[in-house]
Enzyme design. Sequence first.
Site, short mmCIF file in Angstrom:
data_model
loop_
_atom_site.label_atom_id
_atom_site.label_comp_id
_atom_site.label_asym_id
_atom_site.label_seq_id
_atom_site.Cartn_x
_atom_site.Cartn_y
_atom_site.Cartn_z
CB CYS A 45 -0.88 -0.03 1.25
SG CYS A 45 -1.83 1.48 1.49
CB CYS A 48 -0.32 2.11 5.68
SG CYS A 48 -1.04 0.58 5.08
CB CYS A 94 -5.20 -0.53 2.36
SG CYS A 94 -3.95 -0.98 3.57
CB CYS A 97 -4.19 2.87 5.92
SG CYS A 97 -4.13 2.82 4.11
CB CYS A 117 -8.91 -3.89 -11.74
SG CYS A 117 -8.59 -2.72 -13.05
ZN LIG Z 1 -2.71 1.00 3.54
#
Ligand SMILES: [Zn+2]
Length: 129
Positions: A45, A48, A94, A97, A117
């Site tokens: 991510c 984070c 995510c 976060c 995607c």
């Molecule tokens: Zn994240």
Amino acid sequence: MAVKPKNVCDSELSEEQKHILLEKGTEAPFTGKYLHNKKKGEYTCAACGNVLFMSDTKFDSGTGWPSFSDVAKKGAVVLRTDNSHGMKRIEVVCAKCGGHLGHVFDDGPTPTGKRYCINSLALGFTEKQ
Ligand SMILES: [Zn+2]
């Protein structure tokens, strides 16, 4: 109003990345820096650092966005129903976060049948041999 995910304000993100992660934006197809990335490693991510996808599940879907057939590990992402833009889609966020990553569709390759995607701008990449 976009909900501001935790942790995101502390990280160094570009305006384009904030638009994707915080405002559920979508990058223009065929523009993402990881679209043709064939290196082995982990996709994280951008906000984070949570490990989201592994390079061995990445495939060329022809859609113009990085596509994965599975997540790095169970619980790495959270799926939410998204009825925006007059479409019924499944949003991928995510799990750590809450940042917006992309969408998942049911037309991926076997064995999972899934096509995650994902916007390149929502991702980081760590090369691993
Ligand atoms: Zn994240």
